[in-house]
Design a protein around this motif. Sequence first.
Motif, mmCIF file in Angstrom:
data_model
loop_
_atom_site.group_PDB
_atom_site.id
_atom_site.type_symbol
_atom_site.label_atom_id
_atom_site.label_comp_id
_atom_site.label_asym_id
_atom_site.label_seq_id
_atom_site.Cartn_x
_atom_site.Cartn_y
_atom_site.Cartn_z
ATOM 1 N N LYS A 6 -2.514 14.305 -4.470
ATOM 2 C CA LYS A 6 -3.281 13.265 -5.144
ATOM 3 C C LYS A 6 -2.563 12.736 -6.374
ATOM 4 C CE LYS A 6 -7.967 12.240 -6.768
ATOM 5 N NZ LYS A 6 -9.329 12.764 -6.987
ATOM 6 N N PHE A 7 -2.636 11.407 -6.553
ATOM 7 C CA PHE A 7 -2.081 10.760 -7.740
ATOM 8 C C PHE A 7 -3.181 9.980 -8.443
ATOM 9 C CE2 PHE A 7 1.549 11.526 -5.069
ATOM 10 C CZ PHE A 7 2.545 11.911 -5.969
ATOM 11 N N GLY A 8 -3.365 10.253 -9.719
ATOM 12 C CA GLY A 8 -4.413 9.575 -10.473
ATOM 13 C C GLY A 8 -5.768 10.213 -10.246
ATOM 14 N N GLU A 9 -6.773 9.609 -10.862
ATOM 15 C CA GLU A 9 -8.115 10.179 -10.810
ATOM 16 C C GLU A 9 -8.970 9.623 -9.675
ATOM 17 O OE1 GLU A 9 -8.276 6.402 -13.091
ATOM 18 O OE2 GLU A 9 -6.916 8.114 -13.020
ATOM 19 N N GLY A 10 -8.484 8.585 -8.987
ATOM 20 C CA GLY A 10 -9.269 7.960 -7.925
ATOM 21 C C GLY A 10 -8.894 8.441 -6.538
ATOM 22 N N ASP A 11 -9.579 7.895 -5.536
ATOM 23 C CA ASP A 11 -9.270 8.221 -4.144
ATOM 24 C C ASP A 11 -8.137 7.361 -3.605
ATOM 25 O OD1 ASP A 11 -11.053 10.301 -3.701
ATOM 26 O OD2 ASP A 11 -12.720 8.939 -3.334
ATOM 27 N N TYR A 12 -7.627 6.476 -4.457
ATOM 28 C CA TYR A 12 -6.461 5.680 -4.095
ATOM 29 C C TYR A 12 -5.693 5.338 -5.364
ATOM 30 C CZ TYR A 12 -9.498 1.749 -5.471
ATOM 31 O OH TYR A 12 -10.341 0.905 -6.158
ATOM 32 N N TYR A 13 -4.438 4.970 -5.188
ATOM 33 C CA TYR A 13 -3.607 4.548 -6.317
ATOM 34 C C TYR A 13 -2.869 3.279 -5.911
ATOM 35 C CZ TYR A 13 0.481 6.523 -3.901
ATOM 36 O OH TYR A 13 1.478 6.794 -2.997
ATOM 37 N N PHE A 14 -2.122 2.709 -6.826
ATOM 38 C CA PHE A 14 -1.417 1.456 -6.559
ATOM 39 C C PHE A 14 0.088 1.716 -6.492
ATOM 40 C CE2 PHE A 14 -5.395 0.428 -8.581
ATOM 41 C CZ PHE A 14 -5.912 -0.549 -7.740
ATOM 42 N N SER A 15 0.706 1.154 -5.465
ATOM 43 C CA SER A 15 2.106 1.420 -5.164
ATOM 44 C C SER A 15 2.854 0.116 -4.933
ATOM 45 C CB SER A 15 2.191 2.289 -3.903
ATOM 46 O OG SER A 15 3.513 2.382 -3.420
ATOM 47 N N LYS A 16 4.174 0.166 -5.095
ATOM 48 C CA LYS A 16 4.987 -0.994 -4.722
ATOM 49 C C LYS A 16 5.270 -1.003 -3.219
ATOM 50 C CE LYS A 16 9.498 1.152 -5.690
ATOM 51 N NZ LYS A 16 10.679 1.132 -6.580
ATOM 52 N N TYR A 17 5.084 0.159 -2.564
ATOM 53 C CA TYR A 17 5.416 0.273 -1.145
ATOM 54 C C TYR A 17 4.257 -0.141 -0.247
ATOM 55 C CZ TYR A 17 9.900 2.447 -2.070
ATOM 56 O OH TYR A 17 11.189 2.673 -2.472
ATOM 57 N N ALA A 18 4.535 -1.107 0.635
ATOM 58 C CA ALA A 18 3.508 -1.639 1.535
ATOM 59 C C ALA A 18 3.602 -0.954 2.900
ATOM 60 C CB ALA A 18 3.674 -3.146 1.686
ATOM 61 N N HIS A 19 3.159 0.292 2.991
ATOM 62 C CA HIS A 19 3.210 1.025 4.258
ATOM 63 C C HIS A 19 2.315 0.347 5.297
ATOM 64 C CE1 HIS A 19 5.468 4.098 2.271
ATOM 65 N NE2 HIS A 19 4.478 4.451 1.473
ATOM 66 N N CYS A 20 2.838 0.190 6.506
ATOM 67 C CA CYS A 20 2.118 -0.614 7.507
ATOM 68 C C CYS A 20 1.764 0.174 8.772
ATOM 69 C CB CYS A 20 2.929 -1.849 7.867
ATOM 70 S SG CYS A 20 4.598 -1.505 8.441
ATOM 71 N N TRP A 21 1.596 1.489 8.653
ATOM 72 C CA TRP A 21 1.032 2.258 9.770
ATOM 73 C C TRP A 21 -0.487 2.204 9.645
ATOM 74 C CZ3 TRP A 21 4.237 7.463 10.041
ATOM 75 C CH2 TRP A 21 5.540 7.164 10.436
ATOM 76 N N GLY A 22 -1.067 1.094 10.049
ATOM 77 C CA GLY A 22 -2.488 0.864 9.858
ATOM 78 C C GLY A 22 -2.718 0.290 8.476
ATOM 79 N N TRP A 23 -3.026 -1.002 8.396
ATOM 80 C CA TRP A 23 -3.156 -1.652 7.104
ATOM 81 C C TRP A 23 -4.076 -2.851 7.208
ATOM 82 C CZ3 TRP A 23 -0.413 -6.530 6.154
ATOM 83 C CH2 TRP A 23 0.308 -6.981 7.264
ATOM 84 N N ALA A 24 -4.351 -3.440 6.066
ATOM 85 C CA ALA A 24 -5.205 -4.623 6.022
ATOM 86 C C ALA A 24 -4.686 -5.562 4.943
ATOM 87 C CB ALA A 24 -6.652 -4.226 5.732
ATOM 88 N N THR A 25 -5.002 -6.831 5.067
ATOM 89 C CA THR A 25 -4.585 -7.795 4.062
ATOM 90 C C THR A 25 -5.452 -9.044 4.145
ATOM 91 O OG1 THR A 25 -2.673 -8.895 3.052
ATOM 92 C CG2 THR A 25 -2.828 -8.970 5.466
#
Length: 318
Positions: free
Chosen positions: A137-156
């Motif tokens: 885990k990174f940060g206090e939330g259930d998600y964090y913000f990254s420069k990497y746009a991983h595309c194994w299942g994604w949305a936009t």
Amino acid sequence: MKIPVLILAFNRPETTNKLFQKLKIFKPKKIYINIDGPREKNLNDKKLCIEVEKITNDISWDCKVFKKINEKNKGCRSSVSEAINWFFQYENSGIILEDDCIPSSKFFEFCERMLKKFENNNQIKVVSGSNFHDNKKFGEGDYYFSKYAHCWGWATWKRAWLEYDDKMENWKEFKKSKNWEELHINFYERKYWTKIFDKVIKRKIDSWAYVWLYSVWYKNGITITPNFNMINNIGFGPDATHTFKSKNISIRQEILENSDIIKDPREIYVNRNADEIIFETHFNGKFNFWPWRIIYILKILIKDPITFWMKLKKKLLI
């Protein structure tokens, strides 16, 4: 599930069937399906592509289905980018799944919430379903913000995809800019991505995902990355188009089901620590370069000789 879904398929009925079995559980109301055509003079491709199309015809729930089937093979870059263009001609946001990416139940809920929450935040370009940190885990939330746009299942969003630059017109200027240097403080990381994008623009690598990553970076975009993995990529193997590994090292982490509540981080910022670890572990870091490349090759040879000889054969280690 109200969020529209785009399925990207080709010649793998086994993985496509597993994905559609999963979709039956969540019953999306609208599905777009893109199937690339068989490669020239490949009779096996033709048979497999027909099998894939049959699977996509077997949708038993109430659902609007739209199909785009290529008669001839367009390749990964053209087929996928054209499919996403087609998808966003009709939708303002949506989920994108390749035929080998099996989502957990939490994935759809996560994407739906993120797409709504950050709909008008132009800085955020991608919602990823993948976590390559072994669920660290990174940060206090259930998600964090990254420069990497991983595309194994994604949305936009349509607003983000409109920035996809297939010609990478500004790459020559971008790679010499201060923005590029600040994006990759690590020398090896900057060198690695410069080499990758140079090959992509010359069509030596047939990848829409690298073009998309470039497009996101050029526009100073960032990606929402979950702190728990929600995608199981089952596409590794000898029949994979671009990826293959033996089963014992293909899936790095199990899908985790989180609680019913998604905890938001307090602020929006790129977690550089997480991204540095991703470069070192997921992208192999300095081991892409000599002399450290020798150590990487020896590790594969010792741990997985079958993969070693397959990669050597396809000139992926040289």
